[in-house]
Design a protein around this motif. Structure first.
Motif, PDB file in Angstrom:
ATOM      1  N   GLU A  75       0.831  -1.205   0.000  1.00 35.63           N
ATOM      2  CA  GLU A  75       0.000   0.000   0.000  1.00 35.63           C
ATOM      3  C   GLU A  75       0.867   1.257   0.000  1.00 35.63           C
ATOM      4  O   GLU A  75       0.713   2.157  -0.819  1.00 35.63           O
ATOM      5  N   LYS A  76       1.800   1.306   0.931  1.00 32.93           N
ATOM      6  CA  LYS A  76       2.699   2.437   1.142  1.00 32.93           C
ATOM      7  C   LYS A  76       3.791   1.965   2.094  1.00 32.93           C
ATOM      8  O   LYS A  76       3.802   0.802   2.506  1.00 32.93           O
ATOM      9  N   SER A  77       4.704   2.848   2.435  1.00 34.15           N
ATOM     10  CA  SER A  77       5.783   2.480   3.342  1.00 34.15           C
ATOM     11  C   SER A  77       5.930   3.535   4.435  1.00 34.15           C
ATOM     12  O   SER A  77       5.375   4.635   4.329  1.00 34.15           O
ATOM     13  N   THR A  78       6.675   3.177   5.467  1.00 34.97           N
ATOM     14  CA  THR A  78       6.938   4.102   6.570  1.00 34.97           C
ATOM     15  C   THR A  78       8.424   4.129   6.861  1.00 34.97           C
ATOM     16  O   THR A  78       9.077   3.086   6.917  1.00 34.97           O
ATOM     17  N   LEU A  79       8.957   5.351   7.049  1.00 39.22           N
ATOM     18  CA  LEU A  79      10.344   5.533   7.441  1.00 39.22           C
ATOM     19  C   LEU A  79      10.371   5.958   8.900  1.00 39.22           C
ATOM     20  O   LEU A  79       9.683   6.911   9.297  1.00 39.22           O
ATOM     21  N   VAL A  80      11.157   5.247   9.712  1.00 36.31           N
ATOM     22  CA  VAL A  80      11.252   5.549  11.139  1.00 36.31           C
ATOM     23  C   VAL A  80      12.651   6.037  11.453  1.00 36.31           C
ATOM     24  O   VAL A  80      13.645   5.380  11.113  1.00 36.31           O
ATOM     25  N   ASN A  81      12.749   7.212  12.075  1.00 35.96           N
ATOM     26  CA  ASN A  81      14.022   7.736  12.564  1.00 35.96           C
ATOM     27  C   ASN A  81      14.309   7.076  13.908  1.00 35.96           C
ATOM     28  O   ASN A  81      13.572   7.276  14.882  1.00 35.96           O
ATOM     29  N   LEU A  82      15.354   6.287  13.975  1.00 37.61           N
ATOM     30  CA  LEU A  82      15.627   5.513  15.184  1.00 37.61           C
ATOM     31  C   LEU A  82      16.142   6.361  16.346  1.00 37.61           C
ATOM     32  O   LEU A  82      16.193   5.893  17.478  1.00 37.61           O
ATOM     33  N   ASN A  83      16.507   7.603  16.068  1.00 36.34           N
ATOM     34  CA  ASN A  83      16.973   8.482  17.146  1.00 36.34           C
ATOM     35  C   ASN A  83      15.823   9.021  17.980  1.00 36.34           C
ATOM     36  O   ASN A  83      15.926   9.126  19.209  1.00 36.34           O
ATOM     37  N   ASP A  84      14.709   9.362  17.330  1.00 38.30           N
ATOM     38  CA  ASP A  84      13.565   9.880  18.082  1.00 38.30           C
ATOM     39  C   ASP A  84      12.277   9.097  17.836  1.00 38.30           C
ATOM     40  O   ASP A  84      11.214   9.439  18.355  1.00 38.30           O
ATOM     41  N   MET A  85      12.368   8.024  17.017  1.00 38.99           N
ATOM     42  CA  MET A  85      11.251   7.143  16.700  1.00 38.99           C
ATOM     43  C   MET A  85      10.117   7.847  15.951  1.00 38.99           C
ATOM     44  O   MET A  85       8.977   7.382  15.952  1.00 38.99           O
ATOM     45  N   SER A  86      10.415   8.993  15.340  1.00 32.81           N
ATOM     46  CA  SER A  86       9.393   9.665  14.539  1.00 32.81           C
ATOM     47  C   SER A  86       9.138   8.893  13.251  1.00 32.81           C
ATOM     48  O   SER A  86      10.042   8.245  12.710  1.00 32.81           O
ATOM     49  N   GLN A  87       7.906   8.936  12.768  1.00 33.61           N
ATOM     50  CA  GLN A  87       7.513   8.190  11.578  1.00 33.61           C
ATOM     51  C   GLN A  87       7.138   9.134  10.440  1.00 33.61           C
ATOM     52  O   GLN A  87       6.488  10.150  10.658  1.00 33.61           O
ATOM     53  N   THR A  88       7.581   8.763   9.226  1.00 35.85           N
ATOM     54  CA  THR A  88       7.216   9.493   8.022  1.00 35.85           C
ATOM     55  C   THR A  88       6.555   8.532   7.049  1.00 35.85           C
ATOM     56  O   THR A  88       7.153   7.514   6.677  1.00 35.85           O
ATOM     57  N   ILE A  89       5.327   8.810   6.660  1.00 39.53           N
ATOM     58  CA  ILE A  89       4.607   7.972   5.702  1.00 39.53           C
ATOM     59  C   ILE A  89       5.095   8.288   4.293  1.00 39.53           C
ATOM     60  O   ILE A  89       5.160   9.456   3.892  1.00 39.53           O
ATOM     61  N   LEU A  90       5.443   7.263   3.534  1.00 39.00           N
ATOM     62  CA  LEU A  90       5.894   7.409   2.157  1.00 39.00           C
ATOM     63  C   LEU A  90       4.814   6.802   1.257  1.00 39.00           C
ATOM     64  O   LEU A  90       4.807   5.603   0.981  1.00 39.00           O
ATOM     65  N   GLU A  91       3.883   7.636   0.825  1.00 42.01           N
ATOM     66  CA  GLU A  91       2.716   7.168   0.078  1.00 42.01           C
ATOM     67  C   GLU A  91       3.091   6.496  -1.240  1.00 42.01           C
ATOM     68  O   GLU A  91       2.447   5.549  -1.679  1.00 42.01           O
ATOM     69  N   GLY A  92       4.146   6.982  -1.897  1.00 40.23           N
ATOM     70  CA  GLY A  92       4.486   6.462  -3.219  1.00 40.23           C
ATOM     71  C   GLY A  92       5.437   5.285  -3.226  1.00 40.23           C
ATOM     72  O   GLY A  92       5.780   4.776  -4.296  1.00 40.23           O
ATOM     73  N   VAL A  93       5.882   4.853  -2.056  1.00 43.97           N
ATOM     74  CA  VAL A  93       6.853   3.763  -1.976  1.00 43.97           C
ATOM     75  C   VAL A  93       6.117   2.459  -1.651  1.00 43.97           C
ATOM     76  O   VAL A  93       5.704   2.230  -0.516  1.00 43.97           O
ATOM     77  N   VAL A  94       5.949   1.616  -2.665  1.00 44.27           N
ATOM     78  CA  VAL A  94       5.307   0.309  -2.502  1.00 44.27           C
ATOM     79  C   VAL A  94       6.387  -0.758  -2.520  1.00 44.27           C
ATOM     80  O   VAL A  94       7.287  -0.721  -3.366  1.00 44.27           O
ATOM     81  N   ALA A  95       6.317  -1.711  -1.601  1.00 37.23           N
ATOM     82  CA  ALA A  95       7.420  -2.663  -1.484  1.00 37.23           C
ATOM     83  C   ALA A  95       6.957  -4.001  -0.937  1.00 37.23           C
ATOM     84  O   ALA A  95       6.367  -4.067   0.139  1.00 37.23           O
ATOM     85  N   ASP A  96       7.225  -5.069  -1.692  1.00 38.01           N
ATOM     86  CA  ASP A  96       7.085  -6.413  -1.145  1.00 38.01           C
ATOM     87  C   ASP A  96       8.322  -6.773  -0.319  1.00 38.01           C
ATOM     88  O   ASP A  96       8.222  -7.375   0.733  1.00 38.01           O
ATOM     89  N   ARG A  97       9.502  -6.422  -0.848  1.00 46.85           N
ATOM     90  CA  ARG A  97      10.758  -6.535  -0.113  1.00 46.85           C
ATOM     91  C   ARG A  97      11.446  -5.187  -0.190  1.00 46.85           C
ATOM     92  O   ARG A  97      11.272  -4.430  -1.148  1.00 46.85           O
ATOM     93  N   VAL A  98      12.261  -4.869   0.797  1.00 42.95           N
ATOM     94  CA  VAL A  98      12.826  -3.525   0.870  1.00 42.95           C
ATOM     95  C   VAL A  98      14.266  -3.587   1.356  1.00 42.95           C
ATOM     96  O   VAL A  98      14.662  -4.514   2.077  1.00 42.95           O
ATOM     97  N   ALA A  99      15.072  -2.580   0.949  1.00 46.10           N
ATOM     98  CA  ALA A  99      16.468  -2.463   1.399  1.00 46.10           C
ATOM     99  C   ALA A  99      16.807  -0.990   1.528  1.00 46.10           C
ATOM    100  O   ALA A  99      16.213  -0.131   0.858  1.00 46.10           O
ATOM    101  N   LEU A 100      17.779  -0.681   2.391  1.00 48.91           N
ATOM    102  CA  LEU A 100      18.282   0.680   2.566  1.00 48.91           C
ATOM    103  C   LEU A 100      19.761   0.707   2.230  1.00 48.91           C
ATOM    104  O   LEU A 100      20.518  -0.178   2.625  1.00 48.91           O
ATOM    105  N   PHE A 101      20.169   1.759   1.507  1.00 47.43           N
ATOM    106  CA  PHE A 101      21.596   1.910   1.195  1.00 47.43           C
ATOM    107  C   PHE A 101      21.887   3.375   0.911  1.00 47.43           C
ATOM    108  O   PHE A 101      21.292   3.968   0.012  1.00 47.43           O
TER     109      PHE A 101
END
Length: 226
Positions: A75-101
């Protein structure tokens, strides 16, 4: 040789379905709890869940770079800042599997045969489709930003260039891999692991070759250097 250490963080509810898991930093592991719309952070040294986060969507996949946590869904994705645990909704990012780099989010979309790259803001950088990529699942990146993707329908591992313009098949069913799902790379050592099913056929059986009743299979992990 035994590698098992211990069980940790028992989830008591029978309705909980763990869809994905990743290391965050130190002894912290993030667990994606699928249709519970929840992420659990687990201290695997102390054997307990120390934080749970509720999300506005299913949690199909999760990845971390130690500073950020990205949770993907169809549907969409969420980015979490691990320093303050704030969440940002990423409406355009659809992912069955995901990676960060290096601050970018990489994803596979299984049903559309797509591999995508987005900025952490959700802005699309590129989308890649190719006839060799069918029903992509797991993905990972090496130190140089090359994207390694598991293509499940044709039992291949495909490498995409960092700019998402070209690809190359580096492993196929001819190499003995089958029923692929997951892949990962240790960027410090250059070791790549790929999940696979191994089929063993009893050649002493005189039954018809078309009969697979004399076959046995098991799941394993293949290890490669890149």
């Amino acid at each position: 040789m035994e590698f098992f250490l211990r069980k940790v963080a028992k989830f008591k509810s029978h309705s909980i379905d763990i869809h994905d898991i990743c290391f965050v930093r130190d002894y912290t592991v993030a667990v994606a709890l699928g249709y519970q719309n929840q992420i659990a952070l687990v201290d695997v040294e102390k054997n307990h869940i120390f934080k749970s986060m509720n999300l506005s969507h299913t949690c199909r996949s999760v990845a971390s770079d130690g500073q950020m946590l990205v949770i993907g869904s169809d549907e969409k994705s969420t980015l979490v800042n691990l320093n303050d645990m704030s969440q940002t909704i990423l409406e355009g990012v659809v992912a069955d599997r995901v990676a960060l780099f290096k601050g970018n989010i990489y994803s596979t979309i299984y049903g559309l045969n797509k591999v995508c790259c987005h900025k952490s803001t959700g802005e699309s950088l590129w989308t890649f489709m190719h006839e060799d990529i069918t029903r992509p699942q797991g993905l990972t990146l090496d130190n140089n930003g090359f994207v390694y993707v598991v293509s499940t329908n044709n039992n291949c591992v495909i490498v995409l260039s960092p700019d998402g313009k070209t690809c190359k098949t580096i492993l196929s069913e001819a190499d003995g891999i089958k029923s692929l799902y997951a892949i990962d790379i240790n960027r410090e050592t250059g070791i790549m692991i790929v999940s696979s099913k191994v089929v063993i056929r009893d050649i002493s059986d005189d039954s018809d070759d078309s009969d697979d009743s004399n076959e046995e299979s098991y799941q394993t992990v293949f290890v490669y250097t890149i």
